[in-house]
Motif scaffolding. Sequence first.
Motif, PDB file in Angstrom:
ATOM      1  N   ALA A  83      37.548  53.702  15.968  1.00 43.04           N
ATOM      2  CA  ALA A  83      36.886  52.681  16.342  1.00 43.04           C
ATOM      3  C   ALA A  83      36.866  52.224  17.901  1.00 43.04           C
ATOM      4  O   ALA A  83      37.517  52.862  18.634  1.00 43.04           O
ATOM      5  CB  ALA A  83      38.103  51.397  15.599  1.00 43.04           C
ATOM      6  N   SER A  84      35.895  51.878  18.059  1.00 42.15           N
ATOM      7  CA  SER A  84      35.577  51.430  19.331  1.00 42.15           C
ATOM      8  C   SER A  84      34.923  50.009  19.683  1.00 42.15           C
ATOM      9  O   SER A  84      34.262  49.622  19.001  1.00 42.15           O
ATOM     10  CB  SER A  84      34.537  52.597  20.023  1.00 42.15           C
ATOM     11  N   THR A  85      35.291  49.425  20.834  1.00 43.08           N
ATOM     12  CA  THR A  85      34.767  48.195  21.137  1.00 43.08           C
ATOM     13  C   THR A  85      34.263  48.121  22.616  1.00 43.08           C
ATOM     14  O   THR A  85      35.174  48.510  23.560  1.00 43.08           O
ATOM     15  CB  THR A  85      35.843  46.845  20.935  1.00 43.08           C
ATOM     16  N   VAL A  86      33.240  47.699  22.898  1.00 39.06           N
ATOM     17  CA  VAL A  86      32.741  47.552  24.389  1.00 39.06           C
ATOM     18  C   VAL A  86      32.342  46.088  24.513  1.00 39.06           C
ATOM     19  O   VAL A  86      31.744  45.360  23.531  1.00 39.06           O
ATOM     20  CB  VAL A  86      31.729  48.407  24.464  1.00 39.06           C
ATOM     21  N   ALA A  87      32.649  45.457  25.593  1.00 40.39           N
ATOM     22  CA  ALA A  87      32.540  43.871  25.872  1.00 40.39           C
ATOM     23  C   ALA A  87      32.212  43.418  27.303  1.00 40.39           C
ATOM     24  O   ALA A  87      32.831  44.249  28.060  1.00 40.39           O
ATOM     25  CB  ALA A  87      33.559  42.977  25.377  1.00 40.39           C
ATOM     26  N   LEU A  88      31.294  42.685  27.500  1.00 40.34           N
ATOM     27  CA  LEU A  88      31.103  41.838  28.609  1.00 40.34           C
ATOM     28  C   LEU A  88      31.410  40.737  28.849  1.00 40.34           C
ATOM     29  O   LEU A  88      31.569  39.897  27.631  1.00 40.34           O
ATOM     30  CB  LEU A  88      29.611  42.246  29.000  1.00 40.34           C
ATOM     31  N   PHE A  89      32.076  40.310  29.826  1.00 41.40           N
ATOM     32  CA  PHE A  89      32.817  38.856  29.836  1.00 41.40           C
ATOM     33  C   PHE A  89      32.497  38.342  31.268  1.00 41.40           C
ATOM     34  O   PHE A  89      32.361  39.019  32.149  1.00 41.40           O
ATOM     35  CB  PHE A  89      34.352  38.962  29.553  1.00 41.40           C
ATOM     36  N   GLU A  90      32.630  36.860  31.126  1.00 41.76           N
ATOM     37  CA  GLU A  90      32.572  36.245  32.352  1.00 41.76           C
ATOM     38  C   GLU A  90      33.533  35.038  32.308  1.00 41.76           C
ATOM     39  O   GLU A  90      33.515  34.346  31.157  1.00 41.76           O
ATOM     40  CB  GLU A  90      31.205  35.728  32.831  1.00 41.76           C
ATOM     41  N   LEU A  91      34.469  34.714  33.142  1.00 40.94           N
ATOM     42  CA  LEU A  91      35.566  33.963  33.130  1.00 40.94           C
ATOM     43  C   LEU A  91      35.554  33.016  34.426  1.00 40.94           C
ATOM     44  O   LEU A  91      35.542  33.683  35.469  1.00 40.94           O
ATOM     45  CB  LEU A  91      37.042  34.561  32.973  1.00 40.94           C
ATOM     46  N   GLU A  92      35.374  31.573  34.398  1.00 40.42           N
ATOM     47  CA  GLU A  92      35.393  30.808  35.533  1.00 40.42           C
ATOM     48  C   GLU A  92      36.655  29.840  35.390  1.00 40.42           C
ATOM     49  O   GLU A  92      36.853  29.273  34.135  1.00 40.42           O
ATOM     50  CB  GLU A  92      34.039  30.126  35.679  1.00 40.42           C
ATOM     51  N   LYS A  93      37.322  29.761  36.379  1.00 45.11           N
ATOM     52  CA  LYS A  93      38.536  28.804  36.059  1.00 45.11           C
ATOM     53  C   LYS A  93      38.465  27.889  37.567  1.00 45.11           C
ATOM     54  O   LYS A  93      37.908  28.336  38.679  1.00 45.11           O
ATOM     55  CB  LYS A  93      39.902  29.770  36.562  1.00 45.11           C
ATOM     56  N   ARG A  94      38.727  26.839  37.230  1.00 44.17           N
ATOM     57  CA  ARG A  94      38.764  25.442  38.269  1.00 44.17           C
ATOM     58  C   ARG A  94      40.257  25.088  38.534  1.00 44.17           C
ATOM     59  O   ARG A  94      40.924  25.384  37.618  1.00 44.17           O
ATOM     60  CB  ARG A  94      38.152  24.382  38.022  1.00 44.17           C
ATOM     61  N   ASN A  95      40.792  24.973  39.483  1.00 43.60           N
ATOM     62  CA  ASN A  95      41.970  24.487  39.946  1.00 43.60           C
ATOM     63  C   ASN A  95      43.252  25.554  39.752  1.00 43.60           C
ATOM     64  O   ASN A  95      43.963  25.007  39.113  1.00 43.60           O
ATOM     65  CB  ASN A  95      42.335  22.998  38.999  1.00 43.60           C
ATOM     66  N   ARG A  96      42.870  26.721  40.048  1.00 39.28           N
ATOM     67  CA  ARG A  96      43.868  27.644  39.841  1.00 39.28           C
ATOM     68  C   ARG A  96      44.716  27.436  40.961  1.00 39.28           C
ATOM     69  O   ARG A  96      44.562  27.253  42.157  1.00 39.28           O
ATOM     70  CB  ARG A  96      43.028  29.065  40.009  1.00 39.28           C
ATOM     71  N   GLY A  97      46.043  27.475  40.791  1.00 36.17           N
ATOM     72  CA  GLY A  97      46.990  27.359  41.624  1.00 36.17           C
ATOM     73  C   GLY A  97      47.153  28.406  42.722  1.00 36.17           C
ATOM     74  O   GLY A  97      46.954  29.541  42.416  1.00 36.17           O
ATOM     75  N   GLY A  98      47.394  28.215  43.845  1.00 36.70           N
ATOM     76  CA  GLY A  98      47.317  29.111  45.006  1.00 36.70           C
ATOM     77  C   GLY A  98      48.100  28.323  46.131  1.00 36.70           C
ATOM     78  O   GLY A  98      48.774  27.256  46.063  1.00 36.70           O
ATOM     79  N   SER A  99      48.342  29.277  47.167  1.00 37.81           N
ATOM     80  CA  SER A  99      49.332  28.981  48.401  1.00 37.81           C
ATOM     81  C   SER A  99      48.408  28.879  49.547  1.00 37.81           C
ATOM     82  O   SER A  99      47.948  29.860  49.736  1.00 37.81           O
ATOM     83  CB  SER A  99      50.493  29.702  48.521  1.00 37.81           C
ATOM     84  N   VAL A 100      48.591  27.981  50.351  1.00 37.77           N
ATOM     85  CA  VAL A 100      47.846  28.044  51.848  1.00 37.77           C
ATOM     86  C   VAL A 100      49.049  27.601  52.916  1.00 37.77           C
ATOM     87  O   VAL A 100      49.796  26.873  52.660  1.00 37.77           O
ATOM     88  CB  VAL A 100      47.015  26.837  51.697  1.00 37.77           C
ATOM     89  N   PRO A 101      48.827  28.631  53.969  1.00 35.60           N
ATOM     90  CA  PRO A 101      49.537  28.390  55.185  1.00 35.60           C
ATOM     91  C   PRO A 101      49.890  26.955  55.581  1.00 35.60           C
ATOM     92  O   PRO A 101      48.810  26.334  55.726  1.00 35.60           O
ATOM     93  CB  PRO A 101      49.251  29.431  55.951  1.00 35.60           C
TER      94      PRO A 101
END
Length: 182
Positions: A83-101
């Motif tokens: 069995a085989s699966t091939v997939a194309l995807f696009e994921l957009e995220k807003r307000n992803r947590g991060g750190s700023v100096p």
Amino acid sequence: LRHDRTSAIYATPGVAPNKESFTTPRLGAVWQFAPGQSVYGQFQEAISANNGRDTVTQAPLKAERARQFEIGHKIELFEGRVASTVALFELEKRNRGGSVPIAVSPFFNTVTIGKARSRGLEWDVSGKVSPKLSLMASYAYTATRVLEDPTYQGKQLANVARHTASFWGRYAVDSQWTVGAG
């Protein structure tokens, strides 16, 4: 539709949790156009409470929002042994947590990144080599980019590998026990 209620705490004791409630859509379709072959597409949105607070103001971080599209092809060969699966995807995220100096300081402020995108290709193959031995292999290519943010715009997302791959084997010792490695 999917409904979520979240309660996330990441703060000093006594601070109220980040509580949120969301209803988001999911939509998918599969078309089996030939025996053992199908194509599919799916769309979904998701929202979740960020598990954190702005380090300076102690305000809860805005909820993380995501939108994903995926299309793919699935095939089974040799009477279902491969069995085989091939997939194309696009994921957009807003307000992803991060750190700023924080300026003139060794500390960081926890904030949300405006908008980030991941696009890529995934491919996996699995097969039964014999009645007792199965093998599985996968590969993924992922390209990331921060689309909207005063600090990180145009940069890649941290901790996301561009290329990933895996290979696993599983052996059925008897009807109750299997062993595997990868």
